[in-house]
Motif scaffolding. Sequence first.
Motif, PDB file in Angstrom:
ATOM      1  N   GLY A  16     -19.839 -41.831  17.964  1.00 10.48           N
ATOM      2  CA  GLY A  16     -19.096 -40.617  18.321  1.00 10.48           C
ATOM      3  C   GLY A  16     -18.148 -40.859  19.475  1.00 10.48           C
ATOM      4  N   THR A  17     -18.626 -41.616  20.470  1.00  7.65           N
ATOM      5  CA  THR A  17     -17.761 -41.943  21.600  1.00  7.65           C
ATOM      6  C   THR A  17     -16.579 -42.782  21.157  1.00  7.65           C
ATOM      7  OG1 THR A  17     -19.675 -41.894  23.062  1.00  7.65           O
ATOM      8  CG2 THR A  17     -17.689 -42.982  23.890  1.00  7.65           C
ATOM      9  N   GLY A  18     -16.831 -43.743  20.270  1.00  8.20           N
ATOM     10  CA  GLY A  18     -15.748 -44.588  19.777  1.00  8.20           C
ATOM     11  C   GLY A  18     -14.707 -43.785  19.036  1.00  8.20           C
ATOM     12  N   LEU A  19     -15.129 -42.834  18.216  1.00  7.21           N
ATOM     13  CA  LEU A  19     -14.182 -41.994  17.486  1.00  7.21           C
ATOM     14  C   LEU A  19     -13.402 -41.104  18.441  1.00  7.21           C
ATOM     15  CD1 LEU A  19     -16.346 -40.944  14.403  1.00  7.21           C
ATOM     16  CD2 LEU A  19     -14.407 -42.536  14.429  1.00  7.21           C
ATOM     17  N   ALA A  20     -14.057 -40.610  19.472  1.00  6.42           N
ATOM     18  CA  ALA A  20     -13.377 -39.749  20.439  1.00  6.42           C
ATOM     19  C   ALA A  20     -12.300 -40.505  21.181  1.00  6.42           C
ATOM     20  CB  ALA A  20     -14.400 -39.171  21.431  1.00  6.42           C
ATOM     21  N   ILE A  21     -12.573 -41.778  21.460  1.00  2.27           N
ATOM     22  CA  ILE A  21     -11.581 -42.601  22.160  1.00  2.27           C
ATOM     23  C   ILE A  21     -10.466 -43.002  21.217  1.00  2.27           C
ATOM     24  CG2 ILE A  21     -11.215 -44.796  23.329  1.00  2.27           C
ATOM     25  CD1 ILE A  21     -14.049 -44.600  24.397  1.00  2.27           C
ATOM     26  N   ALA A  22     -10.815 -43.326  19.985  1.00  3.63           N
ATOM     27  CA  ALA A  22      -9.816 -43.804  19.034  1.00  3.63           C
ATOM     28  C   ALA A  22      -8.894 -42.699  18.570  1.00  3.63           C
ATOM     29  CB  ALA A  22     -10.501 -44.428  17.822  1.00  3.63           C
ATOM     30  N   ALA A  23      -9.365 -41.468  18.450  1.00  6.53           N
ATOM     31  CA  ALA A  23      -8.553 -40.370  17.927  1.00  6.53           C
ATOM     32  C   ALA A  23      -7.299 -40.125  18.751  1.00  6.53           C
ATOM     33  CB  ALA A  23      -9.406 -39.097  17.834  1.00  6.53           C
ATOM     34  N   PRO A  24      -7.386 -40.010  20.111  1.00  7.41           N
ATOM     35  CA  PRO A  24      -6.163 -39.828  20.895  1.00  7.41           C
ATOM     36  C   PRO A  24      -5.230 -41.009  20.759  1.00  7.41           C
ATOM     37  CG  PRO A  24      -8.105 -39.251  22.181  1.00  7.41           C
ATOM     38  CD  PRO A  24      -8.596 -39.924  20.945  1.00  7.41           C
ATOM     39  N   ALA A  25      -5.773 -42.221  20.632  1.00  9.20           N
ATOM     40  CA  ALA A  25      -4.919 -43.405  20.518  1.00  9.20           C
ATOM     41  C   ALA A  25      -4.099 -43.350  19.242  1.00  9.20           C
ATOM     42  CB  ALA A  25      -5.784 -44.668  20.544  1.00  9.20           C
ATOM     43  N   VAL A  26      -4.752 -42.924  18.131  1.00  6.13           N
ATOM     44  CA  VAL A  26      -4.027 -42.813  16.872  1.00  6.13           C
ATOM     45  C   VAL A  26      -2.992 -41.711  16.952  1.00  6.13           C
ATOM     46  CG1 VAL A  26      -4.275 -42.245  14.430  1.00  6.13           C
ATOM     47  CG2 VAL A  26      -5.934 -43.753  15.526  1.00  6.13           C
ATOM     48  N   ALA A  27      -3.378 -40.582  17.576  1.00 10.24           N
ATOM     49  CA  ALA A  27      -2.466 -39.449  17.665  1.00 10.24           C
ATOM     50  C   ALA A  27      -1.244 -39.771  18.513  1.00 10.24           C
ATOM     51  CB  ALA A  27      -3.211 -38.239  18.247  1.00 10.24           C
ATOM     52  N   SER A  28      -1.425 -40.612  19.544  1.00 14.83           N
ATOM     53  CA  SER A  28      -0.315 -40.924  20.444  1.00 14.83           C
ATOM     54  C   SER A  28       0.581 -42.021  19.899  1.00 14.83           C
ATOM     55  CB  SER A  28      -0.864 -41.340  21.815  1.00 14.83           C
ATOM     56  OG  SER A  28      -1.613 -42.542  21.707  1.00 14.83           O
ATOM     57  N   ALA A  29       0.153 -42.689  18.818  1.00 13.55           N
ATOM     58  CA  ALA A  29       0.957 -43.769  18.252  1.00 13.55           C
ATOM     59  C   ALA A  29       2.170 -43.184  17.548  1.00 13.55           C
ATOM     60  CB  ALA A  29       0.110 -44.586  17.275  1.00 13.55           C
ATOM     61  N   HIS A  30       3.340 -43.577  17.979  1.00 12.53           N
ATOM     62  CA  HIS A  30       4.568 -43.121  17.346  1.00 12.53           C
ATOM     63  C   HIS A  30       5.719 -43.990  17.846  1.00 12.53           C
ATOM     64  CE1 HIS A  30       4.480 -41.057  21.240  1.00 12.53           C
ATOM     65  NE2 HIS A  30       5.801 -41.035  21.166  1.00 12.53           N
ATOM     66  N   VAL A  31       6.895 -43.776  17.284  1.00 12.04           N
ATOM     67  CA  VAL A  31       8.097 -44.443  17.772  1.00 12.04           C
ATOM     68  C   VAL A  31       8.797 -43.479  18.717  1.00 12.04           C
ATOM     69  CG1 VAL A  31      10.330 -45.403  17.153  1.00 12.04           C
ATOM     70  CG2 VAL A  31       8.345 -45.874  15.720  1.00 12.04           C
ATOM     71  N   GLY A  32       8.963 -43.878  19.965  1.00 11.14           N
ATOM     72  CA  GLY A  32       9.590 -43.003  20.958  1.00 11.14           C
ATOM     73  C   GLY A  32      11.058 -43.317  21.150  1.00 11.14           C
ATOM     74  N   VAL A  33      11.776 -42.401  21.782  1.00  7.95           N
ATOM     75  CA  VAL A  33      13.199 -42.596  22.074  1.00  7.95           C
ATOM     76  C   VAL A  33      13.466 -42.176  23.512  1.00  7.95           C
ATOM     77  CG1 VAL A  33      13.812 -40.293  21.234  1.00  7.95           C
ATOM     78  CG2 VAL A  33      15.563 -42.082  21.334  1.00  7.95           C
ATOM     79  N   SER A  34      14.337 -42.939  24.174  1.00  2.62           N
ATOM     80  CA  SER A  34      14.697 -42.661  25.560  1.00  2.62           C
ATOM     81  C   SER A  34      16.179 -42.963  25.783  1.00  2.62           C
ATOM     82  CB  SER A  34      13.854 -43.508  26.511  1.00  2.62           C
ATOM     83  OG  SER A  34      14.227 -43.289  27.857  1.00  2.62           O
ATOM     84  N   PRO A  35      16.926 -42.088  26.459  1.00  2.00           N
ATOM     85  CA  PRO A  35      16.512 -40.768  26.948  1.00  2.00           C
ATOM     86  C   PRO A  35      16.351 -39.787  25.797  1.00  2.00           C
ATOM     87  CG  PRO A  35      18.865 -41.049  27.256  1.00  2.00           C
ATOM     88  CD  PRO A  35      18.351 -42.377  26.762  1.00  2.00           C
ATOM     89  N   ASP A  36      15.837 -38.613  26.107  1.00  2.00           N
ATOM     90  CA  ASP A  36      15.608 -37.628  25.051  1.00  2.00           C
ATOM     91  C   ASP A  36      16.699 -36.562  25.011  1.00  2.00           C
ATOM     92  OD1 ASP A  36      15.040 -36.280  27.349  1.00  2.00           O
ATOM     93  OD2 ASP A  36      12.982 -35.753  26.816  1.00  2.00           O
ATOM     94  N   THR A  37      17.844 -36.849  25.663  1.00  2.00           N
ATOM     95  CA  THR A  37      18.974 -35.918  25.632  1.00  2.00           C
ATOM     96  C   THR A  37      20.281 -36.670  25.427  1.00  2.00           C
ATOM     97  OG1 THR A  37      19.236 -36.010  28.053  1.00  2.00           O
ATOM     98  CG2 THR A  37      17.856 -34.249  27.158  1.00  2.00           C
ATOM     99  N   LEU A  38      21.249 -35.992  24.806  1.00  2.00           N
ATOM    100  CA  LEU A  38      22.614 -36.485  24.662  1.00  2.00           C
ATOM    101  C   LEU A  38      23.544 -35.477  25.307  1.00  2.00           C
ATOM    102  CD1 LEU A  38      22.724 -37.655  20.917  1.00  2.00           C
ATOM    103  CD2 LEU A  38      22.463 -39.096  22.939  1.00  2.00           C
ATOM    104  N   THR A  39      24.649 -35.968  25.866  1.00  4.81           N
ATOM    105  CA  THR A  39      25.643 -35.083  26.458  1.00  4.81           C
ATOM    106  C   THR A  39      26.827 -34.954  25.509  1.00  4.81           C
ATOM    107  OG1 THR A  39      25.000 -35.763  28.693  1.00  4.81           O
ATOM    108  CG2 THR A  39      27.133 -34.682  28.450  1.00  4.81           C
ATOM    109  N   ALA A  40      27.269 -33.728  25.295  1.00  2.00           N
ATOM    110  CA  ALA A  40      28.373 -33.481  24.374  1.00  2.00           C
ATOM    111  C   ALA A  40      29.604 -34.289  24.773  1.00  2.00           C
ATOM    112  CB  ALA A  40      28.707 -31.986  24.365  1.00  2.00           C
ATOM    113  N   ASP A  41      30.238 -34.897  23.767  1.00  2.00           N
ATOM    114  CA  ASP A  41      31.480 -35.659  23.948  1.00  2.00           C
ATOM    115  C   ASP A  41      31.307 -36.911  24.801  1.00  2.00           C
ATOM    116  OD1 ASP A  41      32.842 -33.713  22.468  1.00  2.00           O
ATOM    117  OD2 ASP A  41      33.244 -32.511  24.257  1.00  2.00           O
ATOM    118  N   GLU A  42      30.073 -37.363  25.008  1.00  4.38           N
ATOM    119  CA  GLU A  42      29.842 -38.578  25.791  1.00  4.38           C
ATOM    120  C   GLU A  42      28.974 -39.553  24.998  1.00  4.38           C
ATOM    121  OE1 GLU A  42      28.282 -38.029  29.656  1.00  4.38           O
ATOM    122  OE2 GLU A  42      29.898 -36.692  30.337  1.00  4.38           O
ATOM    123  N   ALA A  43      29.214 -40.851  25.204  1.00  9.93           N
ATOM    124  CA  ALA A  43      28.419 -41.891  24.542  1.00  9.93           C
ATOM    125  C   ALA A  43      27.156 -42.159  25.368  1.00  9.93           C
ATOM    126  CB  ALA A  43      29.232 -43.168  24.399  1.00  9.93           C
TER     127      ALA A  43
END
Length: 228
Positions: A16-43
């Motif tokens: 049960g402890t192993g599943l509790a630890i593994a569940a957040p790890a799986v949930a947090s796995a994703h492809v991230g992007v940085s920064p998370d904002t773009l400015t209009a008319d700017e690269a």
Amino acid sequence: MSRSTFRRSTIAVILGTGLAIAAPAVASAHVGVSPDTLTADEATVLTFSFTHGCEHSPTTGLRITMPDGLASVSPTVEAGWDIVVERGDDGLVDAVTYAAATPVPSDLRGAVSMQVRPGEDAPESFAFPVEQVCETGVNEWTEIAEEGQNPHDLDAPAPVVSLTAAAEESDAGHASDAGHGESTASDAAASDASEAPDPLAIALGAGGLVAGVAALVVAILAYRRRSA
């Protein structure tokens, strides 16, 4: 409690402890992007990163689909990655594939980047669906939250960036403040000038003071003569 019962209870707790630890790890796995904002008319240079594979299988590539509303896309040439650009009939970039020269182990961080610029009719946010290809298996990070839905509740969310107002708007406000500051400085200078003492008045005042002192000296000498 018997030994067998104690042993089964201990194993259940460990699992049960192993599943509790593994569940957040799986949930947090994703492809991230940085920064998370773009400015209009700017690269802006966006960096897409990941710290996992496909169930521990090394990552061999990322295929990133471009959302509508981008005026230009320029992938960054980086060591260790081969780049393939797919364009539509309009000449705009539809997707970019980054192939790893050497597969990225699931316990190491991998990252690729590209420069993008929003178009004139850009939406309020941009979603970049990502297909993560591994030696064994594929992760499709393509889910987009609907209105009112929490993106964190998605199992495989696509990286999303939001659009902010153009810098010219804030610059105009700063220019207005600067103009107000210059006006205030001019008013202060004019006020200082009006409050500055008149040189002629100073000269006349000094002359009157000298004359008064001289008269006082004469009066003292005259008094001493009469007393003698």
